[in-house]
Design a protein around this motif. Structure first.
Motif, PDB file in Angstrom:
ATOM      1  N   ARG A 175      31.434  34.505 -71.905  1.00  0.00           N
ATOM      2  CA  ARG A 175      30.754  33.441 -71.176  1.00  0.00           C
ATOM      3  C   ARG A 175      31.585  32.975 -69.999  1.00  0.00           C
ATOM      4  NH1 ARG A 175      29.467  29.427 -76.086  1.00  0.00           N
ATOM      5  NH2 ARG A 175      28.761  28.126 -74.367  1.00  0.00           N
ATOM      6  N   GLY A 176      30.918  32.696 -68.885  1.00  0.00           N
ATOM      7  CA  GLY A 176      31.582  32.237 -67.673  1.00  0.00           C
ATOM      8  C   GLY A 176      30.559  32.054 -66.569  1.00  0.00           C
ATOM      9  N   VAL A 296      18.505  48.304 -53.497  1.00  0.00           N
ATOM     10  CA  VAL A 296      19.599  47.994 -54.417  1.00  0.00           C
ATOM     11  C   VAL A 296      19.076  48.087 -55.845  1.00  0.00           C
ATOM     12  CG1 VAL A 296      20.776  46.482 -52.775  1.00  0.00           C
ATOM     13  CG2 VAL A 296      19.105  45.515 -54.367  1.00  0.00           C
ATOM     14  N   GLN A 297      20.003  48.139 -56.778  1.00  0.00           N
ATOM     15  CA  GLN A 297      19.664  48.132 -58.204  1.00  0.00           C
ATOM     16  C   GLN A 297      20.018  46.761 -58.751  1.00  0.00           C
ATOM     17  OE1 GLN A 297      21.721  50.935 -60.875  1.00  0.00           O
ATOM     18  NE2 GLN A 297      19.694  51.571 -61.556  1.00  0.00           N
ATOM     19  N   GLY A 298      19.011  45.988 -59.029  1.00  0.00           N
ATOM     20  CA  GLY A 298      19.231  44.629 -59.484  1.00  0.00           C
ATOM     21  C   GLY A 298      19.684  44.579 -60.932  1.00  0.00           C
ATOM     22  N   PRO A 299      20.177  43.444 -61.384  1.00  0.00           N
ATOM     23  CA  PRO A 299      20.598  43.314 -62.784  1.00  0.00           C
ATOM     24  C   PRO A 299      19.390  43.367 -63.711  1.00  0.00           C
ATOM     25  CG  PRO A 299      20.650  41.177 -61.701  1.00  0.00           C
ATOM     26  CD  PRO A 299      20.350  42.193 -60.633  1.00  0.00           C
ATOM     27  N   ALA A 300      19.597  43.967 -64.903  1.00  0.00           N
ATOM     28  CA  ALA A 300      18.505  44.020 -65.873  1.00  0.00           C
ATOM     29  C   ALA A 300      18.140  42.612 -66.350  1.00  0.00           C
ATOM     30  CB  ALA A 300      18.904  44.895 -67.056  1.00  0.00           C
ATOM     31  N   GLU A 301      19.144  41.758 -66.481  1.00  0.00           N
ATOM     32  CA  GLU A 301      18.899  40.375 -66.893  1.00  0.00           C
ATOM     33  C   GLU A 301      20.137  39.546 -66.579  1.00  0.00           C
ATOM     34  OE1 GLU A 301      20.400  40.665 -71.533  1.00  0.00           O
ATOM     35  OE2 GLU A 301      18.369  40.027 -71.077  1.00  0.00           O
ATOM     36  N   ILE A 302      19.939  38.244 -66.453  1.00  0.00           N
ATOM     37  CA  ILE A 302      21.047  37.301 -66.355  1.00  0.00           C
ATOM     38  C   ILE A 302      20.895  36.367 -67.545  1.00  0.00           C
ATOM     39  CG2 ILE A 302      22.155  35.489 -65.007  1.00  0.00           C
ATOM     40  CD1 ILE A 302      21.102  36.796 -62.497  1.00  0.00           C
ATOM     41  N   ARG A 303      21.681  36.614 -68.569  1.00  0.00           N
ATOM     42  CA  ARG A 303      21.553  35.859 -69.823  1.00  0.00           C
ATOM     43  C   ARG A 303      22.392  34.593 -69.746  1.00  0.00           C
ATOM     44  NH1 ARG A 303      21.491  38.755 -75.588  1.00  0.00           N
ATOM     45  NH2 ARG A 303      19.872  39.802 -74.371  1.00  0.00           N
ATOM     46  N   ARG A 304      21.855  33.521 -70.319  1.00  0.00           N
ATOM     47  CA  ARG A 304      22.569  32.247 -70.358  1.00  0.00           C
ATOM     48  C   ARG A 304      22.691  31.775 -71.799  1.00  0.00           C
ATOM     49  NH1 ARG A 304      23.409  29.555 -65.625  1.00  0.00           N
ATOM     50  NH2 ARG A 304      22.410  30.426 -63.764  1.00  0.00           N
ATOM     51  N   ILE A 305      23.861  31.280 -72.148  1.00  0.00           N
ATOM     52  CA  ILE A 305      24.128  30.709 -73.462  1.00  0.00           C
ATOM     53  C   ILE A 305      24.844  29.389 -73.247  1.00  0.00           C
ATOM     54  CG2 ILE A 305      25.303  31.003 -75.671  1.00  0.00           C
ATOM     55  CD1 ILE A 305      25.099  33.992 -75.319  1.00  0.00           C
ATOM     56  N   ASN A 307      24.123  26.975 -71.143  1.00  0.00           N
ATOM     57  CA  ASN A 307      24.200  26.709 -69.701  1.00  0.00           C
ATOM     58  C   ASN A 307      25.260  27.547 -68.994  1.00  0.00           C
ATOM     59  OD1 ASN A 307      22.149  24.750 -69.803  1.00  0.00           O
ATOM     60  ND2 ASN A 307      23.609  23.140 -70.349  1.00  0.00           N
ATOM     61  N   ASP A 308      25.823  28.527 -69.671  1.00  0.00           N
ATOM     62  CA  ASP A 308      26.791  29.431 -69.056  1.00  0.00           C
ATOM     63  C   ASP A 308      26.178  30.824 -68.943  1.00  0.00           C
ATOM     64  OD1 ASP A 308      28.801  27.517 -68.861  1.00  0.00           O
ATOM     65  OD2 ASP A 308      29.527  27.923 -70.888  1.00  0.00           O
ATOM     66  N   ARG A 309      26.524  31.524 -67.879  1.00  0.00           N
ATOM     67  CA  ARG A 309      26.161  32.925 -67.803  1.00  0.00           C
ATOM     68  C   ARG A 309      26.948  33.701 -68.854  1.00  0.00           C
ATOM     69  NH1 ARG A 309      26.109  34.014 -61.219  1.00  0.00           N
ATOM     70  NH2 ARG A 309      24.293  32.724 -60.754  1.00  0.00           N
ATOM     71  N   ALA A 310      26.321  34.705 -69.414  1.00  0.00           N
ATOM     72  CA  ALA A 310      26.966  35.388 -70.538  1.00  0.00           C
ATOM     73  C   ALA A 310      26.628  36.866 -70.542  1.00  0.00           C
ATOM     74  CB  ALA A 310      26.547  34.750 -71.864  1.00  0.00           C
ATOM     75  N   VAL A 311      27.568  37.627 -71.032  1.00  0.00           N
ATOM     76  CA  VAL A 311      27.373  39.040 -71.359  1.00  0.00           C
ATOM     77  C   VAL A 311      27.598  39.167 -72.862  1.00  0.00           C
ATOM     78  CG1 VAL A 311      28.324  41.374 -71.125  1.00  0.00           C
ATOM     79  CG2 VAL A 311      28.034  39.928 -69.106  1.00  0.00           C
ATOM     80  N   VAL A 312      26.663  39.795 -73.560  1.00  0.00           N
ATOM     81  CA  VAL A 312      26.725  39.899 -75.017  1.00  0.00           C
ATOM     82  C   VAL A 312      26.865  41.368 -75.402  1.00  0.00           C
ATOM     83  CG1 VAL A 312      25.562  39.415 -77.192  1.00  0.00           C
ATOM     84  CG2 VAL A 312      25.310  37.833 -75.269  1.00  0.00           C
TER      85      VAL A 312
END
Length: 540
Positions: A175-176, A296-305, A307-312
């Motif tokens: 998260r960040g 361009v190749q956009g992100p598949a998703e921008i997940r939030r956990i 209120n923070d952006r997150a990679v799971v």
């Protein structure tokens, strides 16, 4: 019966011997409890028992650039290969996903779901092979290898049906705020987890998205031509996405009427660049005059956990319980160095498990407290209820050793059984101590009152324990081979009911056996202590 007569003759002799050395009896119970507590870390921990119903689903993902036709051709080939695996009865294949469907993750023309149902039994080299949880796991691993070995397949995930909506079994959250930094740290986490043998279906939310056309406006040219940038962007958006100009009313329904650009224009990026951005102007100005386009190749998703952006980074465990897998993951990530504004922590079912355990332990403590309050009111004593509540840790001894022996992890279902047990096991001690108090009120000494009360209450205590245990036996699955009786505990959810029933059975059994010896010894020690204290309380 002969068994009951033998027990009725042996119990008074055992109790008499225990009352000669009550301190040793109580200390022995304490040693048993200490030994049981040492076994708790080895029990293993999980949120809920895994349900094995002979059915599981393989979620297959190909390269994002694959069209639906290519995905369908690959999956038909794999479906035929999976059907040849012994034990697979039927399969159901779904390729792609409808646009309006709410899906579990990023799905599209490049993904598919293959649902497989196993047969109850199938021919083997040495006779019919029956479906068991171990064989189901073996076939699931074989299906995973068959699918993953295809060169067009990028990832495979196996899931089983569950009556509850649960998160991924294993999930590490990064998260960040900085997406590029999160992707970098997420990739490092994935690389650290890949060598762990107890993890399968390792995947990350960082995936390549679909190709996008990114339009860059030249603000100087827009101002030079006297155009309004807001109006231009709105016009382009309405051409591509459309605009709801009005609604059609039919009864209670409201149907949007969306006005969108010409399909011939939208099907070709070059044609879209020729669209005039000032349709009411004297001299038409095309979009390409004031803007440039970048693919361009956009992100598949921008997940939030939170209120923070997150990679799971998620996975499923194999071979170990959820607690054991979590300890290995924490060990693999212990040496990671991350910036102060980035957090790496375990989520998924591990977090749910910790929260559920904390809540259930609080509920267990509250249950014990309420039992104490009721007992203190009924016995009009503050010390005797503590003797009765000794049956709860005595039951815990049997629960811990029973779960360890049967290799059953500590789960939410087990803790629910423990809360039920806290209200059941005190009954035997209540019956026994109440009878001892009655005999002492009639003038008997402590030793004689204990022996007389124990002899009189042995039968009802054993009867109530036996009826409870026999009533719960069908839920354990131990009687499946018994005609009619075995079918009472079968059916969906049997894997969830069994640990709760086993917890109550082993806890009640151990508590009953120890209560008949330990509680009288502890009562005798309490009486002797009060007898020593009372003379000092009398004024000289």
């Amino acid at each position: 019966t002969l068994g009951w007569e033998a027990l009725a003759r042996a119990y008074p002799r055992v109790l008499t011997a225990a009352l000669r050395v009550p301190v040793a009896v109580v200390l022995g119970a304490g040693v048993l409890l200490w030994a049981a507590m040492r076994e708790v870390p080895a029990l293993g921990v999980e949120l809920l028992p895994e349900i094995h119903q002979g059915e599981f689903t393989a979620h297959v993902k190909l390269d994002v650039r694959n069209p639906l036709e290519r995905t369908d051709a690959v999956m038909r080939e794999l479906d035929a290969a999976v059907r040849r695996i012994p034990g697979i009865a039927t399969t159901a294949l779904a390729v792609g996903v409808e646009k309006e469907t709410l899906t579990r993750e990023i799905e599209g023309p490049h993904t598919a779901r293959l649902t497989l149902r196993m047969a109850a039994d199938w021919p083997g080299p040495e006779g019919p092979i029956e479906r068991t949880a171990a064989r189901e796991e073996e076939i699931a691993q074989r299906v995973r290898r068959t699918l993953a070995d295809h060169p067009a397949v990028q990832s495979v995930e196996i899931t089983r049906p569950t009556p509850f909506a649960l998160e991924a079994p294993i999930a590490v959250e990064v998260r960040g705020y900085d997406l590029a930094l999160l992707r970098e740290i997420g990739e490092e986490v994935r690389q650290r987890l890949e060598p762990l043998d107890m993890l399968a279906d390792l995947r990350s939310t960082v995936r390549p998205g679909h190709l996008e056309a990114l339009i860059h406006f030249d603000r100087e040219k827009v101002l030079e031509l006297g155009l309004d940038l807001g109006q231009v962007t709105t016009l382009v958006r309405d051409q591509v996405e459309g605009n709801v100009s009005t609604r059609f009313h039919e009864g209670d329904e409201r149907i949007d009427i969306r006005v969108i650009g010409d399909e011939l224009v939208l099907s070709n990026l070059e044609a879209l660049l020729d669209v005039p951005v000032n349709p009411t102007g004297a001299a038409p100005v095309s979009l390409r005059t004031i803007a440039s386009v970048e693919i361009v190749q956009g992100p598949a998703e921008i997940r939030r956990i939170g209120n923070d952006r997150a990679v799971v980074i998620s996975a499923t465990g194999r071979g170990l319980d959820l607690g054991g897998v979590a300890r290995h993951i924490e060990g693999a990530l212990a040496s990671m160095v991350v910036p102060d504004d980035v957090k790496v922590e375990l989520g998924g079912q591990k977090r749910e498990m910790d929260e559920a355990q904390r809540s259930l332990f609080e509920a267990l403590a509250l249950a014990v407290f309420l039992v104490y309050v009721v007992l203190a009111t009924q016995f009009e004593s503050l010390l005797q209820p503590f003797l009765i509540l000794l049956t709860v840790p005595l039951a815990g001894v049997g629960v811990i050793f029973g779960l360890r022996w049967l290799d059953i992890p500590l789960s939410v279902v087990v803790l629910i059984g423990a809360i039920m047990l806290a209200g059941i096991v005190v009954n035997n001690a209540i019956v026994l101590i109440d009878r001892i108090n009655q005999k002492r009120a009639q003038g008997l000494g402590p030793h004689a009152a204990i022996l007389e009360a124990a002899r009189a209450r042995l039968r009802p205590i054993m009867m109530t324990t036996a009826t409870t245990v026999l009533g719960l036996l069908p839920m354990t699955g131990w009687l499946e081979a018994v005609p009619f009786v075995g079918s009472l505990g079968a059916g969906e959810g049997a894997e969830i009911r069994a640990p709760m029933a086993i917890t109550v059975i082993v806890g009640l059994t151990s508590s009953t056996v120890l209560t008949l010896v330990v509680i009288p010894a502890a009562y005798l020690l309490l009486v002797r202590r009060r007898a020593r204290i009372r003379p000092a309380e009398v004024p000289a």
